[in-house]
Design a protein around this motif. Sequence first.
Motif, PDB file in Angstrom:
ATOM      1  N   ALA A  42       0.813  -1.222   0.000  1.00 14.97           N
ATOM      2  CA  ALA A  42       0.000   0.000   0.000  1.00 14.97           C
ATOM      3  C   ALA A  42       0.845   1.271   0.000  1.00 14.97           C
ATOM      4  O   ALA A  42       0.300   2.369   0.040  1.00 14.97           O
ATOM      5  CB  ALA A  42      -0.912   0.003   1.223  1.00 14.97           C
ATOM      6  N   PHE A  43       2.167   1.139  -0.065  1.00 14.50           N
ATOM      7  CA  PHE A  43       3.036   2.314   0.043  1.00 14.50           C
ATOM      8  C   PHE A  43       2.712   3.355  -1.024  1.00 14.50           C
ATOM      9  O   PHE A  43       2.536   4.534  -0.733  1.00 14.50           O
ATOM     10  CB  PHE A  43       4.510   1.874  -0.057  1.00 14.50           C
ATOM     11  CG  PHE A  43       5.476   3.009   0.026  1.00 14.50           C
ATOM     12  CD1 PHE A  43       5.670   3.682   1.225  1.00 14.50           C
ATOM     13  CD2 PHE A  43       6.202   3.427  -1.088  1.00 14.50           C
ATOM     14  CE1 PHE A  43       6.554   4.751   1.312  1.00 14.50           C
ATOM     15  CE2 PHE A  43       7.080   4.487  -1.013  1.00 14.50           C
ATOM     16  CZ  PHE A  43       7.267   5.147   0.188  1.00 14.50           C
ATOM     17  N   ASN A  44       2.634   2.920  -2.277  1.00 13.32           N
ATOM     18  CA  ASN A  44       2.387   3.837  -3.381  1.00 13.32           C
ATOM     19  C   ASN A  44       1.029   4.531  -3.206  1.00 13.32           C
ATOM     20  O   ASN A  44       0.928   5.758  -3.298  1.00 13.32           O
ATOM     21  CB  ASN A  44       2.454   3.051  -4.701  1.00 13.32           C
ATOM     22  CG  ASN A  44       2.408   3.948  -5.922  1.00 13.32           C
ATOM     23  OD1 ASN A  44       1.632   4.888  -5.974  1.00 13.32           O
ATOM     24  ND2 ASN A  44       3.232   3.645  -6.919  1.00 13.32           N
ATOM     25  N   ALA A  45      -0.009   3.735  -2.929  1.00 14.33           N
ATOM     26  CA  ALA A  45      -1.368   4.296  -2.797  1.00 14.33           C
ATOM     27  C   ALA A  45      -1.399   5.381  -1.715  1.00 14.33           C
ATOM     28  O   ALA A  45      -1.915   6.480  -1.929  1.00 14.33           O
ATOM     29  CB  ALA A  45      -2.351   3.181  -2.448  1.00 14.33           C
ATOM     30  N   ALA A  48       0.896   8.510  -2.607  1.00 15.91           N
ATOM     31  CA  ALA A  48       0.301   9.306  -3.695  1.00 15.91           C
ATOM     32  C   ALA A  48      -0.881  10.120  -3.154  1.00 15.91           C
ATOM     33  O   ALA A  48      -1.039  11.298  -3.472  1.00 15.91           O
ATOM     34  CB  ALA A  48      -0.136   8.397  -4.834  1.00 15.91           C
ATOM     35  N   ARG A  49      -1.689   9.484  -2.285  1.00 13.22           N
ATOM     36  CA  ARG A  49      -2.842  10.193  -1.689  1.00 13.22           C
ATOM     37  C   ARG A  49      -2.373  11.402  -0.884  1.00 13.22           C
ATOM     38  O   ARG A  49      -3.020  12.423  -0.836  1.00 13.22           O
ATOM     39  CB  ARG A  49      -3.582   9.257  -0.735  1.00 13.22           C
ATOM     40  CG  ARG A  49      -4.875   8.735  -1.275  1.00 13.22           C
ATOM     41  CD  ARG A  49      -5.764   8.106  -0.226  1.00 13.22           C
ATOM     42  NE  ARG A  49      -5.126   7.294   0.773  1.00 13.22           N
ATOM     43  CZ  ARG A  49      -4.902   5.980   0.680  1.00 13.22           C
ATOM     44  NH1 ARG A  49      -5.263   5.314  -0.410  1.00 13.22           N
ATOM     45  NH2 ARG A  49      -4.322   5.324   1.653  1.00 13.22           N
ATOM     46  N   ALA A  50      -1.207  11.262  -0.249  1.00 11.83           N
ATOM     47  CA  ALA A  50      -0.679  12.349   0.596  1.00 11.83           C
ATOM     48  C   ALA A  50       0.070  13.384  -0.239  1.00 11.83           C
ATOM     49  O   ALA A  50       0.666  14.308   0.309  1.00 11.83           O
ATOM     50  CB  ALA A  50       0.239  11.753   1.659  1.00 11.83           C
ATOM     51  N   GLY A  51       0.091  13.213  -1.566  1.00 10.72           N
ATOM     52  CA  GLY A  51       0.712  14.215  -2.434  1.00 10.72           C
ATOM     53  C   GLY A  51       2.164  13.912  -2.781  1.00 10.72           C
ATOM     54  O   GLY A  51       2.844  14.755  -3.366  1.00 10.72           O
ATOM     55  N   GLY A  52       2.654  12.704  -2.437  1.00 11.21           N
ATOM     56  CA  GLY A  52       4.050  12.353  -2.735  1.00 11.21           C
ATOM     57  C   GLY A  52       4.251  11.955  -4.197  1.00 11.21           C
ATOM     58  O   GLY A  52       3.283  11.744  -4.940  1.00 11.21           O
ATOM     59  N   HIS A  53       5.535  11.901  -4.600  1.00 10.39           N
ATOM     60  CA  HIS A  53       5.893  11.483  -5.970  1.00 10.39           C
ATOM     61  C   HIS A  53       6.435  10.072  -5.891  1.00 10.39           C
ATOM     62  O   HIS A  53       7.548   9.861  -5.407  1.00 10.39           O
ATOM     63  CB  HIS A  53       6.964  12.407  -6.546  1.00 10.39           C
ATOM     64  CG  HIS A  53       6.510  13.815  -6.671  1.00 10.39           C
ATOM     65  ND1 HIS A  53       5.687  14.235  -7.691  1.00 10.39           N
ATOM     66  CD2 HIS A  53       6.721  14.896  -5.889  1.00 10.39           C
ATOM     67  CE1 HIS A  53       5.419  15.510  -7.534  1.00 10.39           C
ATOM     68  NE2 HIS A  53       6.031  15.945  -6.439  1.00 10.39           N
ATOM     69  N   ASP A 114      -7.635  -0.965  -4.699  1.00 13.07           N
ATOM     70  CA  ASP A 114      -8.494   0.201  -4.987  1.00 13.07           C
ATOM     71  C   ASP A 114      -7.749   1.228  -5.835  1.00 13.07           C
ATOM     72  O   ASP A 114      -8.324   1.897  -6.686  1.00 13.07           O
ATOM     73  CB  ASP A 114      -8.891   0.906  -3.670  1.00 13.07           C
ATOM     74  CG  ASP A 114     -10.059   0.215  -3.019  1.00 13.07           C
ATOM     75  OD1 ASP A 114     -10.639  -0.705  -3.638  1.00 13.07           O
ATOM     76  OD2 ASP A 114     -10.391   0.585  -1.867  1.00 13.07           O
ATOM     77  N   ASP A 115      -6.459   1.370  -5.541  1.00 17.01           N
ATOM     78  CA  ASP A 115      -5.662   2.418  -6.188  1.00 17.01           C
ATOM     79  C   ASP A 115      -5.114   1.987  -7.540  1.00 17.01           C
ATOM     80  O   ASP A 115      -4.742   2.829  -8.366  1.00 17.01           O
ATOM     81  CB  ASP A 115      -4.481   2.756  -5.247  1.00 17.01           C
ATOM     82  CG  ASP A 115      -3.577   3.845  -5.790  1.00 17.01           C
ATOM     83  OD1 ASP A 115      -4.115   4.940  -6.074  1.00 17.01           O
ATOM     84  OD2 ASP A 115      -2.366   3.611  -5.947  1.00 17.01           O
ATOM     85  N   TYR A 116      -5.047   0.671  -7.757  1.00 12.79           N
ATOM     86  CA  TYR A 116      -4.309   0.128  -8.918  1.00 12.79           C
ATOM     87  C   TYR A 116      -4.799   0.679 -10.267  1.00 12.79           C
ATOM     88  O   TYR A 116      -3.973   1.147 -11.068  1.00 12.79           O
ATOM     89  CB  TYR A 116      -4.381  -1.407  -8.857  1.00 12.79           C
ATOM     90  CG  TYR A 116      -3.596  -2.139  -9.908  1.00 12.79           C
ATOM     91  CD1 TYR A 116      -2.223  -1.941 -10.059  1.00 12.79           C
ATOM     92  CD2 TYR A 116      -4.221  -3.070 -10.745  1.00 12.79           C
ATOM     93  CE1 TYR A 116      -1.496  -2.649 -11.017  1.00 12.79           C
ATOM     94  CE2 TYR A 116      -3.499  -3.778 -11.693  1.00 12.79           C
ATOM     95  CZ  TYR A 116      -2.148  -3.563 -11.835  1.00 12.79           C
ATOM     96  OH  TYR A 116      -1.437  -4.261 -12.775  1.00 12.79           O
ATOM     97  N   PRO A 117      -6.116   0.713 -10.559  1.00 10.01           N
ATOM     98  CA  PRO A 117      -6.542   1.202 -11.887  1.00 10.01           C
ATOM     99  C   PRO A 117      -6.113   2.646 -12.133  1.00 10.01           C
ATOM    100  O   PRO A 117      -5.570   2.961 -13.199  1.00 10.01           O
ATOM    101  CB  PRO A 117      -8.076   1.079 -11.830  1.00 10.01           C
ATOM    102  CG  PRO A 117      -8.332   0.040 -10.774  1.00 10.01           C
ATOM    103  CD  PRO A 117      -7.249   0.219  -9.753  1.00 10.01           C
ATOM    104  N   SER A 118      -6.302   3.538 -11.143  1.00  9.78           N
ATOM    105  CA  SER A 118      -5.904   4.934 -11.399  1.00  9.78           C
ATOM    106  C   SER A 118      -4.385   5.063 -11.404  1.00  9.78           C
ATOM    107  O   SER A 118      -3.813   5.821 -12.194  1.00  9.78           O
ATOM    108  CB  SER A 118      -6.545   5.889 -10.389  1.00  9.78           C
ATOM    109  OG  SER A 118      -6.270   5.429  -9.092  1.00  9.78           O
ATOM    110  N   GLY A 119      -3.716   4.279 -10.564  1.00  9.73           N
ATOM    111  CA  GLY A 119      -2.250   4.324 -10.544  1.00  9.73           C
ATOM    112  C   GLY A 119      -1.636   3.853 -11.858  1.00  9.73           C
ATOM    113  O   GLY A 119      -0.617   4.389 -12.303  1.00  9.73           O
ATOM    114  N   LEU A 120      -2.271   2.867 -12.493  1.00 11.76           N
ATOM    115  CA  LEU A 120      -1.778   2.401 -13.807  1.00 11.76           C
ATOM    116  C   LEU A 120      -1.905   3.533 -14.827  1.00 11.76           C
ATOM    117  O   LEU A 120      -0.969   3.815 -15.573  1.00 11.76           O
ATOM    118  CB  LEU A 120      -2.609   1.212 -14.294  1.00 11.76           C
ATOM    119  CG  LEU A 120      -2.235  -0.195 -13.829  1.00 11.76           C
ATOM    120  CD1 LEU A 120      -3.223  -1.204 -14.422  1.00 11.76           C
ATOM    121  CD2 LEU A 120      -0.817  -0.580 -14.207  1.00 11.76           C
ATOM    122  N   LYS A 121      -3.077   4.182 -14.826  1.00 12.06           N
ATOM    123  CA  LYS A 121      -3.317   5.278 -15.793  1.00 12.06           C
ATOM    124  C   LYS A 121      -2.317   6.406 -15.584  1.00 12.06           C
ATOM    125  O   LYS A 121      -1.846   7.023 -16.519  1.00 12.06           O
ATOM    126  CB  LYS A 121      -4.736   5.842 -15.608  1.00 12.06           C
ATOM    127  CG  LYS A 121      -5.791   5.045 -16.325  1.00 12.06           C
ATOM    128  CD  LYS A 121      -7.100   5.819 -16.422  1.00 12.06           C
ATOM    129  CE  LYS A 121      -8.255   4.834 -16.526  1.00 12.06           C
ATOM    130  NZ  LYS A 121      -9.257   4.964 -15.469  1.00 12.06           N
TER     131      LYS A 121
END
Length: 240
Positions: A42-45, A48-53, A114-121
Motif C-alpha cells: 500500500a506504500f504507493n497508494a 500518492a494520496r498524501a501528495g508524494g511522488h 483500490d488504487d491500482y486502476p488509477s495508478g496504472l493510468k
Amino acid sequence: MAFSLDNIVFWGRSFDEYVAMFNMSEMDLGKRILGVGDGPAAFNAALARAGGHVTSIDPIYQFSAGKIRSRINISYHMVMEQIYKNSSEFVWRRIPTIEELGRVRMEAMLDFLDDYPSGLKEGRYIAAQLPALPFKNRSFGLALCSHLLFLYSDNLSADFHVQSIMELCSVATEARIFPLIELGLKKSRHLDLVMARLRNNGFETSMESVPYEFQRGGDQMLRVTQGNGKSKSGGRSPDF
Ligand SMILES: C[S@@+](CC[C@H](N)C(=O)[O-])C[C@H]1O[C@@H](n2cnc3c(N)ncnc32)[C@H](O)[C@@H]1O
C-alpha cells in the motif's frame, strides 16, 4: 525469461511498515521515490494520496486487477497457514497477534487494489523487473526494495544482486534495501560479497539498524549511494 505467476507470493505491506523498514524521514518522503518489487503493497497508494511522488515497478503489474485480486486471495490463505505453523520465527511487537497481521496486510492489499486502476493510468505502477529498469539515470531521489533482494538469496545470485543494486543507483541517487536476511532467518549468503563488489566499483554502502523487526533478526537495511557520482562504471555495467 517469461515471468510466471506460480512462483510469486502476492503479499503486500502497509505504508507505516515501509516508513519503519526504511527508516524514512519527512524529507525522504518528499523525494521522488521508486519502489522496486512493490507488488500489492500500500506504500504507493498512501504516499500518492498524501501528495508524494512515487512510482512502483513489479512484473505483476502486467496483470489485471481481477487476476491480482484472485492471486492475493490464494496467497493470503497460504501465507497465513505458514505463519501459524512458524509463529516463533516472528517478533510479535509492532503487530501483536497473527489475526492482527492478517487484518493489517489484507487492509494494505485492498488499499493497493483500490488504487491500482488509477495508478496504472497515472504511470505510478509500471510492469518492469530487475536487473534492468526503464528509467533514465537519476530519475529518482530514492529507490526502495523491500522483501526481494537478499531475502531470496537462494534463487537470486550474487551477480544478480550486484547488477540490480547498481541499476537502482543509476536511476536513483540513493538505494535502500530491506531486510538483509534470507529465508530461514540467516544473514544473506550474498551480503558480504555484494557489499565488497559494490565498494570495489566505487559505491558507498552502509548497514543500518531500523525501527522495524518482524522476521526475527531482520532489523537492518542496506543503504547504497554512488559515492559522489564517482563510481568507476557510472552505475550500469558492473566490474566484477
Ligand atoms: C515478497 S513480495 C514483496 C512485496 C512488497 N515489496 C512488500 O514488501 O510488501 C516480492 C515482490 O517482488 C516482485 N519481483 C519478483 N521478481 C522481481 C524482479 N526481478 N524485479 C522486481 N520485482 C520482482 C514479486 O512480483 C513480488 O511482488
